[in-house]
Design a protein around this motif. Structure first.
Motif, short mmCIF file in Angstrom:
data_model
loop_
_atom_site.label_atom_id
_atom_site.label_comp_id
_atom_site.label_asym_id
_atom_site.label_seq_id
_atom_site.Cartn_x
_atom_site.Cartn_y
_atom_site.Cartn_z
N LEU A 1 1.38 -1.24 -0.12
CA LEU A 1 -0.21 -0.12 0.59
C LEU A 1 0.56 0.58 -0.03
O LEU A 1 1.29 1.39 1.15
CB LEU A 1 -1.01 0.18 1.32
CG LEU A 1 -1.77 1.27 1.40
CD1 LEU A 1 -3.19 1.06 0.27
CD2 LEU A 1 -2.59 1.27 2.37
N LEU A 2 0.95 1.49 -1.66
CA LEU A 2 1.98 3.25 -1.01
C LEU A 2 1.40 3.48 -2.60
O LEU A 2 0.01 3.16 -2.82
CB LEU A 2 2.88 3.00 -2.37
CG LEU A 2 4.52 1.47 -1.56
CD1 LEU A 2 5.02 1.12 -2.42
CD2 LEU A 2 4.84 1.91 -0.14
N PRO A 3 1.69 5.09 -2.02
CA PRO A 3 0.79 6.32 -3.09
C PRO A 3 1.05 5.78 -3.97
O PRO A 3 1.60 5.26 -4.89
CB PRO A 3 1.71 7.20 -2.87
CG PRO A 3 2.17 7.32 -1.21
CD PRO A 3 2.52 6.10 -1.39
N ALA A 4 0.06 6.04 -5.23
CA ALA A 4 -0.37 5.86 -6.72
C ALA A 4 0.57 6.76 -7.58
O ALA A 4 1.97 7.54 -7.07
CB ALA A 4 -1.16 7.19 -7.44
N ASP A 5 1.37 5.33 -8.20
CA ASP A 5 2.22 6.04 -9.05
C ASP A 5 2.50 6.68 -9.87
O ASP A 5 2.95 7.59 -10.32
CB ASP A 5 2.44 4.73 -10.67
CG ASP A 5 2.66 3.90 -10.07
OD1 ASP A 5 2.90 3.56 -9.15
OD2 ASP A 5 2.16 2.42 -11.06
N ASN A 6 1.28 8.13 -9.93
CA ASN A 6 1.49 9.44 -10.36
C ASN A 6 2.06 10.41 -9.20
O ASN A 6 2.41 11.96 -9.55
CB ASN A 6 0.31 10.09 -11.19
CG ASN A 6 -1.02 10.17 -9.99
OD1 ASN A 6 -1.03 9.16 -8.75
ND2 ASN A 6 -2.03 9.97 -10.56
N GLU A 7 1.90 10.77 -8.27
CA GLU A 7 2.49 11.20 -6.64
C GLU A 7 3.39 11.45 -7.16
O GLU A 7 4.83 10.44 -7.98
CB GLU A 7 2.29 10.42 -5.37
CG GLU A 7 0.99 10.32 -5.51
CD GLU A 7 -0.60 11.23 -5.61
OE1 GLU A 7 0.07 12.18 -4.79
OE2 GLU A 7 -1.39 11.42 -5.74
N ASN A 8 4.13 12.02 -6.24
CA ASN A 8 5.80 12.70 -6.06
C ASN A 8 6.68 11.35 -5.81
O ASN A 8 6.38 10.58 -5.31
CB ASN A 8 5.43 13.75 -5.53
CG ASN A 8 7.50 14.59 -5.16
OD1 ASN A 8 7.78 13.75 -5.28
ND2 ASN A 8 7.13 15.40 -5.60
N LEU A 9 7.18 11.12 -6.82
CA LEU A 9 8.30 10.17 -6.90
C LEU A 9 9.35 10.64 -5.08
O LEU A 9 9.28 9.34 -4.37
CB LEU A 9 9.45 10.09 -7.10
CG LEU A 9 10.38 8.83 -7.11
CD1 LEU A 9 9.94 7.24 -6.94
CD2 LEU A 9 11.47 8.98 -8.77
N LEU A 10 9.59 11.35 -4.56
CA LEU A 10 10.18 11.10 -2.88
C LEU A 10 9.70 11.23 -1.93
O LEU A 10 9.12 10.68 -1.09
CB LEU A 10 10.50 12.91 -3.21
CG LEU A 10 11.44 13.70 -3.78
CD1 LEU A 10 12.09 14.38 -3.59
CD2 LEU A 10 12.68 12.81 -4.21
N ASP A 11 8.00 11.09 -2.47
CA ASP A 11 6.52 10.69 -1.18
C ASP A 11 6.32 9.73 -1.66
O ASP A 11 6.43 8.75 -0.67
CB ASP A 11 4.66 11.52 -1.94
CG ASP A 11 5.42 13.28 -1.58
OD1 ASP A 11 6.57 13.56 -1.12
OD2 ASP A 11 4.55 13.51 -1.93
N ARG A 12 6.91 8.97 -2.64
CA ARG A 12 6.88 7.93 -2.72
C ARG A 12 7.85 6.66 -2.33
O ARG A 12 7.61 5.44 -1.60
CB ARG A 12 6.17 6.68 -4.45
CG ARG A 12 5.27 7.42 -4.78
CD ARG A 12 4.88 6.74 -6.01
NE ARG A 12 4.41 6.01 -6.21
CZ ARG A 12 4.95 4.28 -6.91
NH1 ARG A 12 5.68 5.15 -7.93
NH2 ARG A 12 4.53 3.44 -6.84
N GLY A 13 9.18 7.08 -2.46
CA GLY A 13 10.07 6.66 -1.55
C GLY A 13 9.98 6.93 -0.04
O GLY A 13 10.55 5.92 0.53
#
Length: 191
Positions: free
Chosen positions: A90-102
């Motif tokens: 469960l992670l932020p969507a692919d189109n979200e900011n890469l830093l936030d996803r990291g």
């Protein structure tokens, strides 16, 4: 069995935040997944007090957030015990900011490792492969996205790391987690 689906990451974030819980969806899902991969039986319902102890000083969660956590447990359990190998983080969507996803991936992995510990798994109880997987996850928990590097390249590497984490979780579940009950095995054989 009905297929459970979770709301979007941002919706879960809003729910947890409105309930004044200082936990992200990634941390919640990582912790619960770690507990499942460590051998927790979700049918016993003992995941909730462990979640409360770890995330909210032992205090229960409001109903809506608890229902989200219950959905996470059910879905993760179905995915981990299913034959489709479709376990998802469960992670932020692919189109979200890469830093936030990291950041979310780091939170997920750290909470996953904690979840394995919460259910009482000792590293000495793991096979050599299990110890290696846990060491990989500990290293991944220390990783970050470098803003100064090529973000397109970072995005590709990030997807590979997500896949590696997913496989690590399924590997630990195969070693420690509850196995699916096979209805055919429980039926008597007619001769």
């Amino acid at each position: 069995m009905t297929q459970v689906t979770l709301p979007e990451y941002s919706t879960i974030t809003a729910t947890l935040s409105s309930d004044s819980l200082a936990v992200t969806p990634a941390e919640m899902h990582g912790l619960l997944s770690g507990m499942l991969c460590g051998g927790l039986d979700p049918a016993l319902g003992n995941w909730a007090p462990m979640l409360y102890d770890y995330t909210n000083d032992g205090q229960g969660w409001p109903i809506q957030s608890k229902e989200l956590a219950a959905s996470c447990v059910q879905l993760a359990s179905e995915q981990l015990t299913g034959e489709d190998l479709d376990f998802e983080l469960l992670l932020p969507a692919d189109n979200e900011n890469l830093l936030d996803r990291g950041d979310a991936l780091t939170e997920w992995v750290s909470a996953f490792i904690a979840g394995i510990g919460v259910v009482g798994v000792k590293s000495g109880a793991l096979s050599e492969d299990g110890k290696e997987v846990l060491a990989d996850l500990a290293e991944i928990a220390q990783l970050g996205i470098d803003e100064d590097d090529d973000m397109e390249e970072q995005a590709l590497l990030f997807e590979q790391v997500i896949e590696h984490v997913r496989v690590c979780a399924m590997t630990l579940h195969a070693e420690l987690g509850l196995k699916p009950s096979n209805d055919e095995d429980s039926k008597p054989t007619l001769h």
